[in-house]
Enzyme design. Sequence first.
Site, PDB file in Angstrom:
ATOM      1  N   LYS A  35       0.835  -1.209   0.000  1.00  0.00           N
ATOM      2  CA  LYS A  35       0.000   0.000   0.000  1.00  0.00           C
ATOM      3  C   LYS A  35       0.866   1.254   0.000  1.00  0.00           C
ATOM      4  CE  LYS A  35      -2.140  -1.072   3.801  1.00  0.00           C
ATOM      5  NZ  LYS A  35      -1.525  -2.376   4.040  1.00  0.00           N
ATOM      6  N   THR A  36       1.784   1.297   0.952  1.00  0.00           N
ATOM      7  CA  THR A  36       2.620   2.489   1.046  1.00  0.00           C
ATOM      8  C   THR A  36       3.480   2.622  -0.216  1.00  0.00           C
ATOM      9  OG1 THR A  36       2.634   2.232   3.441  1.00  0.00           O
ATOM     10  CG2 THR A  36       4.276   3.707   2.517  1.00  0.00           C
ATOM     11  N   ASP A 221      -2.075   8.096   4.124  1.00  0.00           N
ATOM     12  CA  ASP A 221      -1.648   6.726   4.472  1.00  0.00           C
ATOM     13  C   ASP A 221      -2.183   6.375   5.861  1.00  0.00           C
ATOM     14  OD1 ASP A 221      -0.481   4.245   4.318  1.00  0.00           O
ATOM     15  OD2 ASP A 221       1.604   4.928   4.367  1.00  0.00           O
ATOM     16  N   GLU A 222      -2.341   5.104   6.137  1.00  0.00           N
ATOM     17  CA  GLU A 222      -2.849   4.620   7.438  1.00  0.00           C
ATOM     18  C   GLU A 222      -4.196   5.293   7.772  1.00  0.00           C
ATOM     19  OE1 GLU A 222      -1.189   2.214   8.920  1.00  0.00           O
ATOM     20  OE2 GLU A 222       0.957   2.474   8.519  1.00  0.00           O
ATOM     21  N   GLN A 259      -5.943  -3.203  10.606  1.00  0.00           N
ATOM     22  CA  GLN A 259      -4.819  -2.668  11.374  1.00  0.00           C
ATOM     23  C   GLN A 259      -5.190  -1.418  12.170  1.00  0.00           C
ATOM     24  OE1 GLN A 259      -0.743  -2.958   9.602  1.00  0.00           O
ATOM     25  NE2 GLN A 259      -1.854  -3.420   7.743  1.00  0.00           N
ATOM     26  N   ARG A 608       4.440  -8.204  10.762  1.00  0.00           N
ATOM     27  CA  ARG A 608       5.714  -7.483  10.669  1.00  0.00           C
ATOM     28  C   ARG A 608       6.828  -8.416  10.215  1.00  0.00           C
ATOM     29  NH1 ARG A 608       3.888  -3.558   9.314  1.00  0.00           N
ATOM     30  NH2 ARG A 608       1.954  -4.715   9.454  1.00  0.00           N
TER      31      ARG A 608
HETATM   32  P1  ATP Z   1       1.625  -2.212   5.991  1.00  0.00           P
HETATM   33  O1  ATP Z   1       0.172  -2.611   5.939  1.00  0.00           O
HETATM   34  O2  ATP Z   1       2.358  -3.033   6.979  1.00  0.00           O
HETATM   35  O3  ATP Z   1       1.805  -0.731   6.113  1.00  0.00           O
HETATM   36  P2  ATP Z   1       2.064  -1.960   3.157  1.00  0.00           P
HETATM   37  O4  ATP Z   1       0.842  -2.510   2.505  1.00  0.00           O
HETATM   38  O5  ATP Z   1       2.174  -0.493   3.239  1.00  0.00           O
HETATM   39  O6  ATP Z   1       2.243  -2.649   4.575  1.00  0.00           O
HETATM   40  P3  ATP Z   1       4.675  -1.887   1.959  1.00  0.00           P
HETATM   41  O7  ATP Z   1       5.409  -1.516   3.174  1.00  0.00           O
HETATM   42  O8  ATP Z   1       4.420  -0.843   0.929  1.00  0.00           O
HETATM   43  O9  ATP Z   1       3.285  -2.576   2.377  1.00  0.00           O
HETATM   44  O10 ATP Z   1       5.365  -3.123   1.247  1.00  0.00           O
HETATM   45  C1  ATP Z   1       5.706  -4.322   1.942  1.00  0.00           C
HETATM   46  C2  ATP Z   1       6.924  -4.962   1.323  1.00  0.00           C
HETATM   47  O11 ATP Z   1       6.614  -5.494   0.046  1.00  0.00           O
HETATM   48  C3  ATP Z   1       8.050  -3.982   1.108  1.00  0.00           C
HETATM   49  O12 ATP Z   1       9.249  -4.632   1.436  1.00  0.00           O
HETATM   50  C4  ATP Z   1       7.970  -3.669  -0.377  1.00  0.00           C
HETATM   51  O13 ATP Z   1       9.221  -3.311  -0.896  1.00  0.00           O
HETATM   52  C5  ATP Z   1       7.485  -4.981  -0.964  1.00  0.00           C
HETATM   53  N1  ATP Z   1       6.706  -4.827  -2.210  1.00  0.00           N
HETATM   54  C6  ATP Z   1       5.609  -4.090  -2.376  1.00  0.00           C
HETATM   55  N2  ATP Z   1       5.127  -4.231  -3.643  1.00  0.00           N
HETATM   56  C7  ATP Z   1       5.953  -5.081  -4.281  1.00  0.00           C
HETATM   57  C8  ATP Z   1       5.989  -5.643  -5.618  1.00  0.00           C
HETATM   58  N3  ATP Z   1       5.067  -5.351  -6.521  1.00  0.00           N
HETATM   59  N4  ATP Z   1       6.997  -6.488  -5.900  1.00  0.00           N
HETATM   60  C9  ATP Z   1       7.910  -6.810  -4.981  1.00  0.00           C
HETATM   61  N5  ATP Z   1       7.925  -6.332  -3.719  1.00  0.00           N
HETATM   62  C10 ATP Z   1       6.962  -5.474  -3.368  1.00  0.00           C
HETATM   63 MG    MG Z   2       2.303   0.827   4.903  1.00  0.00          MG
END
Ligand code: ATP
Ligand code: MG
Length: 744
Positions: A35-36, A221-222, A259, A608
């Site tokens: 997402k981020t 975000d969040e 979350q 995590r």
């Molecule tokens: P959270 O809910 O914990 O905030 P998030 O949804 O924001 O998580 P990110 O932190 O953006 O997730 O990404 C999680 C991990 O996955 C990171 O290490 C990121 O680099 C990797 N990632 C995200 N998208 C891809 C992709 N398309 N291919 C490979 N790796 C990815």
């Molecule tokens: Mg995030």
Amino acid sequence: MGRTDYLDRLNDKQKEAAMHTEGPLLILAGAGSGKTSTMTCRIAYLIREMGVSPYNILAVTFTNKAAGEMRERVADLIGEGVNMWILTFHSACLRILRYHAEVLGYGRDFAVYDPTDQKSVIKGICKDLNIDTKKFNPNYFLSQISKCKEARISPKQYCNEFGYDFKEEMVQSVYEKYEQTLQKNNAMDFDDLLLKTVELFEKDEAVLLKYQNRFQYVMVDEYQDTNMIQYTFVKMLADARDERGNVRNNICVVGDDDQCIYQWRGADIRNILEFEKDFPGAEVVKLEQNYRSSANILAAAHSVIEHNRDRKQKKLWTDAEDGSKIIYQRLDNERDEAYFVAGEINRLSGGRYNDFAVLYRTNAQSRTFEEALSRREIPYRVLGGLRYYDRKEIKDIMCYMRLVQNKADNLALVRIINEPKRGIGGKSIEKLTAQAAGQGKSMFQLLMDPEVLSQFGNKQSMALKEFAELIERYSAEKENMKISDLYDALLVNSGYLKALEDQKTIEAESRIENLMEFKSVIYDYEKDEPDLTLAEFMERIALLADVDNHDTDENAVVLMTLHSAKGLEFPYVFMPGMEDGLFPGWRAFDRPDGLEEERRLCYVGITRAKERLWMTSAETRTIYGKMDYTRESQFLHELDKNLIEGDGIYEKKEKSVAGAFKDGAAESAPYKPFDQLKYAKQQTKQRAAAMEKAKSESFKVGDIVRHPKFGEGKVVECTDKTIRVEFADEARKLALGFAPIEKV
Ligand code: ATP
Ligand code: MG
């Protein structure tokens, strides 16, 4: 057009979201689905491919750390030198207010008051209104005022909302005066920053229009953790009209309802659940692939969160390997738990300590891990908090004990002479220091001198006298007291505990938890060495507190609470304390949604981990100085057993509570874990009260008395100030009125 290889790294769904640039967009997806990352790419896409000026973008998040990371990632994608509003809510609002404060009757150079400033304002008001701040702590008013500002309750509405009792009317008048004072001083507090920005937008359409026109792309975000004011702020910005008069609603929010872990602080989960209603025509993108964790870890997270009833159904998949199973260990006690964790880190790290994180439910748990890691010489850092022995309240209470141990310890005295507040300011302390130096005496000696005290105002000199007597009393009795009794007595009779309780804030509550946890340290020592003297105890602690293993450079194991781990990731994660009453915490059972919020926190914790996850529990746990048998966390039972390796779910544990379940009556009653914290607080007060009571007792030769340390004995001699008691093994002289003895 720039190169779009950064887009090629996204999956189709992520790409769809990053390239959806007009109209409301919700990216609702589980943890680690990118997402981020997607939001960051969306910003880059807008600028590089759509020709949007960075000037027209606003991205907000919750912590400075998160905002900083996002700024960096965007800079990587679009090249340097971009001055864009990627900010926390507070700093975005502050910037806006700087330009338009006049509209609200403030000068542009208004001050921002921090909690210390706020407190002095409240104190002044209490003085004017003749409110005794010993009875009503300034922090109580502040926390009420903050609550009001978050919910947009004005001083006028206060009693309508909370009732018309004496106390409420008093808070109302303080609140009203507080608002007037801040206005007069041209100052805002932190809550004002958000609130006043919303008021500004409501009051001045031109200003709102200006920002609506500027921020054509709003991102959050969040989003699951936004509160009502934050919601209103972004909603108003998104409410811009296009040329044809249609609402533009160019808002992109990113979050995960699973979350949401800040409801206890006013976050409203409905903001994300009702996004489609709030912003009609919203495009909803669900990301379904998790890139962070191994398949087993992900499955474990789902098996837990599925037990929440109030949630949007969604499930992540991954093409990662299964990976290791979740390792579960039930240890004998909390010390073994910490040694197990330190042992595992030692075994696997190969020196790469920063791959490991220990995520616990409460700060009070950190102590045993700090000790175990220190013993193994594993570097660690405590994130978002201080090391246990560096915490203010722990240092303060240690200074009380130091001073009792050694009355000449001026350093300790200076630290606590006005803790809790006794009205002794910096000037008075300077004066005392100078006099002590001049006369070659300790500061404590000066405090015992009525002439010295007479230099101070009436109130101050009374307070100082009381303080000095307290130290004198326990200093005289220290040899005859158990350290734990002395500790409780100091906490209560110094007023330190009460001052914290009166604050009624989350911070104060967490300080009390830490103070209660200190009793565990003392009991541990008393158990191992029943004859330990105060001096010896203080020495041991000083050594522990000094261990210089608090590595601040990067290669260190990270210790932090589950709450502060949101958004972060680590290869190896430990979740200790998987026990009912601790996690889920007993407070969860007091609120209707409490248990579900704890379960979301568990989901945050599990997700995590990238490669490996350990969960542990302790058969008996001494927390807050009270040892108790524990029951394994219900979250462990919810976790799919096929994914666990190790003890499995330990059955033996049922013995301590089995009765409660077999018993027909108890079966229908919901399980309520034992509230150890409450018990510890009660016990502290009871013991202190018993010792106070002993002061007024009179004794005569022949009386049989009981002493908590020496047991029962017979009084063989009495003077006005002392009695001599023959205990089983020896006779002792005890100071009358101070020794914690009772007649049998
Ligand atoms: P959270 O809910 O914990 O905030 P998030 O949804 O924001 O998580 P990110 O932190 O953006 O997730 O990404 C999680 C991990 O996955 C990171 O290490 C990121 O680099 C990797 N990632 C995200 N998208 C891809 C992709 N398309 N291919 C490979 N790796 C990815
Ligand atoms: Mg995030």
